[in-house]
Enzyme design. Structure first.
Site, PDB file in Angstrom:
ATOM      1  N   ILE A 163      -0.620   9.854  -0.166  1.00 53.00           N
ATOM      2  CA  ILE A 163       0.109  10.054  -1.409  1.00 53.00           C
ATOM      3  C   ILE A 163       0.093   8.759  -2.217  1.00 53.00           C
ATOM      4  O   ILE A 163       0.303   7.669  -1.686  1.00 53.00           O
ATOM      5  CB  ILE A 163       1.558  10.484  -1.117  1.00 53.00           C
ATOM      6  CG1 ILE A 163       1.574  11.802  -0.330  1.00 53.00           C
ATOM      7  CG2 ILE A 163       2.347  10.622  -2.409  1.00 53.00           C
ATOM      8  CD1 ILE A 163       2.953  12.209   0.137  1.00 53.00           C
ATOM      9  N   CYS A 164      -0.161   8.897  -3.508  1.00 52.62           N
ATOM     10  CA  CYS A 164      -0.193   7.737  -4.403  1.00 52.62           C
ATOM     11  C   CYS A 164       1.190   7.557  -5.024  1.00 52.62           C
ATOM     12  O   CYS A 164       1.547   8.231  -5.985  1.00 52.62           O
ATOM     13  CB  CYS A 164      -1.267   7.933  -5.484  1.00 52.62           C
ATOM     14  SG  CYS A 164      -1.381   6.560  -6.650  1.00 52.62           S
ATOM     15  N   LEU A 165       1.982   6.643  -4.448  1.00 53.02           N
ATOM     16  CA  LEU A 165       3.319   6.337  -4.948  1.00 53.02           C
ATOM     17  C   LEU A 165       3.493   4.823  -4.997  1.00 53.02           C
ATOM     18  O   LEU A 165       2.714   4.062  -4.409  1.00 53.02           O
ATOM     19  CB  LEU A 165       4.396   6.948  -4.041  1.00 53.02           C
ATOM     20  CG  LEU A 165       4.414   8.480  -3.889  1.00 53.02           C
ATOM     21  CD1 LEU A 165       5.463   8.869  -2.872  1.00 53.02           C
ATOM     22  CD2 LEU A 165       4.704   9.130  -5.217  1.00 53.02           C
TER      23      LEU A 165
END
Length: 296
Positions: free
Chosen positions: A91-93
């Protein structure tokens, strides 16, 4: 967990052992523990945030921690179909390995889990690993999620306390992590370039490649995260015009007549002089003959 394989003087090991002790008891909202044979891989479970499309859902995920933790961020992925994040994909966070520049060592695994819970209702907006299923699709997945089972952890329904059973007083570390999670900015992270997304974040050697994980067999559609490449078409070339032929400019007729007149002037003078000389010569001869006649 085989603790003898770890160096307890290592800062990452010390930190993870402390966090494992703090998270040993599950709550109604979340739970997290490392795998029995790998302190640097954790599995976590959480309930979907209330008043959202994920209300009533239970979701299970995986966290890979780098050897430099907590100085470097973890990589996070979800394993339960949810309609918000792609399965088995990092996940890109701002709290994940995609954005090490925004990670803070004061954050913990619990901070990351609480941040994901708060991040679930936000829009994907094309971020890496994001999905934008319809509200109805997400609600249907939330109803089915409680029956989902992890190959390592078993049924996720038993990993959380039932609502109303959690009566313990929150510790200082829990309150601190909740406050830190509220301060995390949920705005869309900076978009990565294609080469960066292909390279991915730096992770520990214990991390498995996401491509080796089993594909999604739940019949759920996956959103295409990157548009198909369009081959560049060169602009049409303009045909070259043939070079104009050099034309010899002809002088106007008046100039030709003038030039011809100038060229013939010397010749006329010669003729005139010749005639004059001839006349003078004839006159001279006439006088000579006249003198001869007089003498005889």
């Amino acid at each position: 967990m085989a603790q003898s394989q770890y160096n307890f003087k290592n800062p990452a090991v010390k930190r993870l052992m402390r966090e494992a002790q703090e998270l040993k008891d599950a709550t109604e909202q979340y739970s997290a523990q490392p795998l029995d044979d790998n302190l640097f891989e954790w599995h976590f479970t959480f309930r979907g945030p209330s008043d959202s499309d994920f209300d009533g859902g239970m979701y299970h995920g995986r966290i890979i921690l780098p050897p430099e933790y907590p100085m470097k961020p973890p990589s996070i992925m979800l394993l339960t179909p949810n309609g918000r994040f792609e399965l088995h994909k990092k996940i890109c966070l701002s709290i994940s390995g995609y954005h090490p520049e925004s990670w803070q060592p004061s954050w913990s695994i619990r901070t990351a889990i609480l941040a994901i819970i708060g991040f679930m209702p936000t829009k994907g907006e094309g971020a890496i690993g994001a999905l934008d299923y319809s509200p109805q699709e997400r609600k249907n997945l939330a109803k089915k999620s409680s029956t989902w089972s992890c190959q390592c952890c078993g049924s996720i329904k038993q990993l959380l306390k039932e609502p109303g059973q959690d009566s313990h007083q929150k510790t200082e570390s829990e309150i601190r992590d909740e406050e830190l999670a509220k301060q995390i900015n949920f705005s869309k992270p900076k978009t990565q370039t294609k080469s960066e997304s292909e390279k991915g974040p730096s992770t520990s050697t214990t991390e498995e490649d996401s491509s080796s994980t089993p594909p999604n067999t739940d019949g759920l559609r996956q959103r295409q995260t990157s548009p198909p490449e369009i081959s560049s078409i060169p602009p049409p070339t303009t045909p070259q015009q043939p070079a104009p032929q050099t034309q010899i400019q002809q002088p106007p007729p008046q100039q030709n007549a003038q030039r011809h007149q100038e060229d013939s002037t010397p010749f006329m003078l010669i003729i005139v002089l010749s005639v004059v000389l001839a006349v003078l010569l004839l006159r001279r001869l006439d006088r000579v003959y006249d003198l001869r006649g007089n003498l005889f």
